[in-house]
Design a protein around this motif. Structure first.
Motif, PDB file in Angstrom:
ATOM      1  N   LYS A 243       0.851  -1.184   0.000  1.00 10.85           N
ATOM      2  CA  LYS A 243       0.000   0.000   0.000  1.00 10.85           C
ATOM      3  C   LYS A 243       0.885   1.231   0.000  1.00 10.85           C
ATOM      4  O   LYS A 243       1.390   1.650   1.052  1.00 10.85           O
ATOM      5  CB  LYS A 243      -0.926   0.007   1.224  1.00 10.85           C
ATOM      6  CG  LYS A 243      -1.926  -1.142   1.257  1.00 10.85           C
ATOM      7  CD  LYS A 243      -2.793  -1.072   2.506  1.00 10.85           C
ATOM      8  CE  LYS A 243      -3.794  -2.218   2.542  1.00 10.85           C
ATOM      9  NZ  LYS A 243      -4.606  -2.194   3.803  1.00 10.85           N
ATOM     10  N   GLY A 244       1.079   1.787  -1.189  1.00  7.36           N
ATOM     11  CA  GLY A 244       1.951   2.952  -1.288  1.00  7.36           C
ATOM     12  C   GLY A 244       3.373   2.591  -0.895  1.00  7.36           C
ATOM     13  O   GLY A 244       3.974   1.676  -1.439  1.00  7.36           O
ATOM     14  N   LYS A 245       3.911   3.317   0.108  1.00  3.40           N
ATOM     15  CA  LYS A 245       5.269   3.050   0.585  1.00  3.40           C
ATOM     16  C   LYS A 245       5.306   1.929   1.620  1.00  3.40           C
ATOM     17  O   LYS A 245       6.378   1.451   1.988  1.00  3.40           O
ATOM     18  CB  LYS A 245       5.871   4.324   1.184  1.00  3.40           C
ATOM     19  CG  LYS A 245       6.110   5.423   0.152  1.00  3.40           C
ATOM     20  CD  LYS A 245       6.785   6.628   0.779  1.00  3.40           C
ATOM     21  CE  LYS A 245       7.052   7.712  -0.274  1.00  3.40           C
ATOM     22  NZ  LYS A 245       7.720   8.892   0.331  1.00  3.40           N
ATOM     23  N   GLU A 246       4.134   1.529   2.090  1.00  5.64           N
ATOM     24  CA  GLU A 246       4.066   0.446   3.069  1.00  5.64           C
ATOM     25  C   GLU A 246       4.072  -0.897   2.346  1.00  5.64           C
ATOM     26  O   GLU A 246       3.166  -1.192   1.566  1.00  5.64           O
ATOM     27  CB  GLU A 246       2.784   0.576   3.917  1.00  5.64           C
ATOM     28  CG  GLU A 246       2.752   1.798   4.806  1.00  5.64           C
ATOM     29  CD  GLU A 246       3.803   1.726   5.911  1.00  5.64           C
ATOM     30  OE1 GLU A 246       4.029   0.619   6.434  1.00  5.64           O
ATOM     31  OE2 GLU A 246       4.397   2.772   6.223  1.00  5.64           O
ATOM     32  N   LYS A 247       5.101  -1.682   2.609  1.00  2.00           N
ATOM     33  CA  LYS A 247       5.228  -2.982   1.952  1.00  2.00           C
ATOM     34  C   LYS A 247       5.407  -4.086   2.981  1.00  2.00           C
ATOM     35  O   LYS A 247       6.118  -3.910   3.967  1.00  2.00           O
ATOM     36  CB  LYS A 247       6.433  -2.982   0.995  1.00  2.00           C
ATOM     37  CG  LYS A 247       6.307  -2.019  -0.170  1.00  2.00           C
ATOM     38  CD  LYS A 247       7.512  -2.117  -1.091  1.00  2.00           C
ATOM     39  CE  LYS A 247       7.368  -1.175  -2.291  1.00  2.00           C
ATOM     40  NZ  LYS A 247       8.530  -1.278  -3.210  1.00  2.00           N
ATOM     41  N   GLY A 248       4.747  -5.217   2.718  1.00  4.35           N
ATOM     42  CA  GLY A 248       4.902  -6.371   3.590  1.00  4.35           C
ATOM     43  C   GLY A 248       6.274  -7.011   3.429  1.00  4.35           C
ATOM     44  O   GLY A 248       7.010  -6.720   2.478  1.00  4.35           O
ATOM     45  N   SER A 249       6.625  -7.898   4.333  1.00  2.00           N
ATOM     46  CA  SER A 249       7.970  -8.476   4.361  1.00  2.00           C
ATOM     47  C   SER A 249       8.310  -9.244   3.089  1.00  2.00           C
ATOM     48  O   SER A 249       9.451  -9.185   2.606  1.00  2.00           O
ATOM     49  CB  SER A 249       8.119  -9.392   5.577  1.00  2.00           C
ATOM     50  OG  SER A 249       7.182 -10.468   5.528  1.00  2.00           O
ATOM     51  N   SER A 250       7.357  -9.968   2.508  1.00  2.00           N
ATOM     52  CA  SER A 250       7.642 -10.732   1.288  1.00  2.00           C
ATOM     53  C   SER A 250       7.819  -9.816   0.084  1.00  2.00           C
ATOM     54  O   SER A 250       8.631 -10.094  -0.808  1.00  2.00           O
ATOM     55  CB  SER A 250       6.525 -11.747   1.022  1.00  2.00           C
ATOM     56  OG  SER A 250       6.537 -12.774   1.994  1.00  2.00           O
ATOM     57  N   VAL A 251       7.079  -8.705   0.046  1.00  2.00           N
ATOM     58  CA  VAL A 251       7.228  -7.732  -1.041  1.00  2.00           C
ATOM     59  C   VAL A 251       8.603  -7.071  -0.943  1.00  2.00           C
ATOM     60  O   VAL A 251       9.315  -6.926  -1.944  1.00  2.00           O
ATOM     61  CB  VAL A 251       6.114  -6.671  -0.991  1.00  2.00           C
ATOM     62  CG1 VAL A 251       6.304  -5.630  -2.100  1.00  2.00           C
ATOM     63  CG2 VAL A 251       4.748  -7.328  -1.120  1.00  2.00           C
ATOM     64  N   ARG A 252       8.990  -6.699   0.279  1.00  2.00           N
ATOM     65  CA  ARG A 252      10.316  -6.088   0.473  1.00  2.00           C
ATOM     66  C   ARG A 252      11.425  -7.064   0.085  1.00  2.00           C
ATOM     67  O   ARG A 252      12.422  -6.690  -0.539  1.00  2.00           O
ATOM     68  CB  ARG A 252      10.494  -5.654   1.930  1.00  2.00           C
ATOM     69  CG  ARG A 252       9.586  -4.516   2.364  1.00  2.00           C
ATOM     70  CD  ARG A 252      10.078  -3.883   3.660  1.00  2.00           C
ATOM     71  NE  ARG A 252      10.256  -4.856   4.729  1.00  2.00           N
ATOM     72  CZ  ARG A 252       9.296  -5.226   5.584  1.00  2.00           C
ATOM     73  NH1 ARG A 252       8.076  -4.699   5.463  1.00  2.00           N
ATOM     74  NH2 ARG A 252       9.540  -6.100   6.534  1.00  2.00           N
ATOM     75  N   ALA A 253      11.254  -8.325   0.468  1.00  2.00           N
ATOM     76  CA  ALA A 253      12.265  -9.332   0.157  1.00  2.00           C
ATOM     77  C   ALA A 253      12.410  -9.519  -1.348  1.00  2.00           C
ATOM     78  O   ALA A 253      13.529  -9.658  -1.865  1.00  2.00           O
ATOM     79  CB  ALA A 253      11.902 -10.656   0.826  1.00  2.00           C
ATOM     80  N   MET A 254      11.293  -9.521  -2.059  1.00  2.00           N
ATOM     81  CA  MET A 254      11.358  -9.651  -3.515  1.00  2.00           C
ATOM     82  C   MET A 254      12.065  -8.447  -4.135  1.00  2.00           C
ATOM     83  O   MET A 254      12.881  -8.597  -5.058  1.00  2.00           O
ATOM     84  CB  MET A 254       9.954  -9.808  -4.094  1.00  2.00           C
ATOM     85  CG  MET A 254       9.928 -10.010  -5.606  1.00  2.00           C
ATOM     86  SD  MET A 254      10.720 -11.536  -6.154  1.00  2.00           S
ATOM     87  CE  MET A 254       9.368 -12.704  -5.875  1.00  2.00           C
ATOM     88  N   ASP A 255      11.776  -7.246  -3.622  1.00  2.00           N
ATOM     89  CA  ASP A 255      12.451  -6.048  -4.114  1.00  2.00           C
ATOM     90  C   ASP A 255      13.959  -6.158  -3.906  1.00  2.00           C
ATOM     91  O   ASP A 255      14.755  -5.838  -4.797  1.00  2.00           O
ATOM     92  CB  ASP A 255      11.921  -4.799  -3.394  1.00  2.00           C
ATOM     93  CG  ASP A 255      10.524  -4.411  -3.840  1.00  2.00           C
ATOM     94  OD1 ASP A 255      10.058  -4.958  -4.856  1.00  2.00           O
ATOM     95  OD2 ASP A 255       9.905  -3.564  -3.166  1.00  2.00           O
ATOM     96  N   GLU A 256      14.358  -6.617  -2.720  1.00  2.00           N
ATOM     97  CA  GLU A 256      15.786  -6.744  -2.403  1.00  2.00           C
ATOM     98  C   GLU A 256      16.450  -7.803  -3.281  1.00  2.00           C
ATOM     99  O   GLU A 256      17.588  -7.628  -3.729  1.00  2.00           O
ATOM    100  CB  GLU A 256      15.960  -7.098  -0.927  1.00  2.00           C
ATOM    101  CG  GLU A 256      15.586  -5.968   0.014  1.00  2.00           C
ATOM    102  CD  GLU A 256      15.520  -6.432   1.464  1.00  2.00           C
ATOM    103  OE1 GLU A 256      15.993  -7.546   1.752  1.00  2.00           O
ATOM    104  OE2 GLU A 256      15.004  -5.668   2.302  1.00  2.00           O
ATOM    105  N   LEU A 257      15.756  -8.891  -3.534  1.00  2.00           N
ATOM    106  CA  LEU A 257      16.289  -9.947  -4.392  1.00  2.00           C
ATOM    107  C   LEU A 257      16.532  -9.424  -5.802  1.00  2.00           C
ATOM    108  O   LEU A 257      17.604  -9.625  -6.387  1.00  2.00           O
ATOM    109  CB  LEU A 257      15.323 -11.138  -4.421  1.00  2.00           C
ATOM    110  CG  LEU A 257      15.632 -12.253  -5.434  1.00  2.00           C
ATOM    111  CD1 LEU A 257      16.987 -12.884  -5.159  1.00  2.00           C
ATOM    112  CD2 LEU A 257      14.530 -13.310  -5.392  1.00  2.00           C
ATOM    113  N   VAL A 258      15.531  -8.732  -6.362  1.00  2.00           N
ATOM    114  CA  VAL A 258      15.656  -8.204  -7.718  1.00  2.00           C
ATOM    115  C   VAL A 258      16.765  -7.157  -7.783  1.00  2.00           C
ATOM    116  O   VAL A 258      17.584  -7.137  -8.720  1.00  2.00           O
ATOM    117  CB  VAL A 258      14.316  -7.612  -8.196  1.00  2.00           C
ATOM    118  CG1 VAL A 258      14.486  -6.891  -9.529  1.00  2.00           C
ATOM    119  CG2 VAL A 258      13.268  -8.707  -8.323  1.00  2.00           C
TER     120      VAL A 258
END
Length: 267
Positions: A243-258
């Protein structure tokens, strides 16, 4: 393929052992709207999705036991017989994705003698049970409000699917990681009871009936298991939220992986 909040101990140990980043990007599940697709599953369904949903719609909330040992596992004929007898004595409604027993061609024709005499006909005529041969729409069944528990081999995909919808489990692990998954579900998460394990054990109709009663009794231990399963389902939903700048842990992890994959240091 997991969520940071539901496996903190295992992930801590894994990171310490590997001394490398570990990204939790799960659960990697298709939307329910796609899960019933024959094209996506690549398997011939044993029942039309609409017929399965209509059957479930007739049942009370949390009243149906869903049974499946996955696409590659099955149990012995003697175990199958005891499971059927215990199911009938429990009085609970159920959907059973059923295949030929261990030692036979899992994709072959099903023989009536593997079940109590007249069992499938009685279950069909009374609308107590739905036996689905070959393959069934698992995500749709687990996400339906009538489904109260899942008797499973506890392969990791099935575990994630069940937890994603807050459905407690009856564990019957057979091979590979399944016994370890059940141990975690029972001892760490408190969302499962182990009925038996492997194709080598002797299981009685009495134990089947008793275990079903424990897990689906929403006044006692079954209530606690359901509450814990719902808590884990909430963690999983939050992990996938953006939701906007608020991201769940799995979304953040995917961003970091990419980001890491695309980093010049990696390339």
């Amino acid at each position: 393929n997991t969520v940071e909040e539901i496996e903190p101990l295992g992930l801590h140990l894994l990171r310490n052992y590997l001394q490398l980043p570990v990204w939790n990007v799960g659960p990697l599940l298709p939307p329910v709207s796609l899960s019933g697709s024959k094209h996506r599953a690549g398997k011939e369904p044993g029942i039309a999705l609409e017929a399965c949903m209509e059957w479930l719609d007739l049942k009370d909330e949390n009243y149906v036991l869903y049974i499946s040992f996955g696409s590659q596992n099955t149990i012995r004929a003697s175990q199958m017989m005891a499971l059927a007898e215990g199911l009938e004595e429990s009085g609970r409604s159920f959907i059973w994705i059923i295949r030929p027993p261990f030692g036979f061609d899992i994709n072959g024709e099903f023989i009536a003698e593997w079940l109590p005499k007249g069992f499938e006909e009685r279950m069909r005529d009374t609308k107590r049970g739905l036996l689905v041969h070959k393959w069934g729409p698992q995500l749709e069944i687990l996400s339906h409000t009538s489904t109260g528990a899942f008797l499973s081999h506890c392969g990791w995909n099935s575990v994630l699917e069940s937890l994603s919808y807050g459905v407690p489990m009856i564990g019957w692990p057979i091979v590979a990681d399944q016994p370890y998954n059940v141990k975690m579900l029972v001892e760490e998460m408190g969302v499962a009871v182990e009925l038996t394990r492997s194709t080598e054990t002797v299981v009685s109709r009495e134990k089947v009936k008793k275990t079903i009663e424990i897990v689906m009794d929403y006044e006692g231990k079954g209530k606690e298991m359901k509450e814990k399963a719902n808590e884990i389902a909430a963690y999983i939903r939050e992990a996938k939220t953006e939701k906007g700048k608020e991201k769940g842990s799995s979304v953040r992890a995917m961003d970091e992986l990419v980001t890491t994959i695309l980093s010049p240091k990696v390339l």
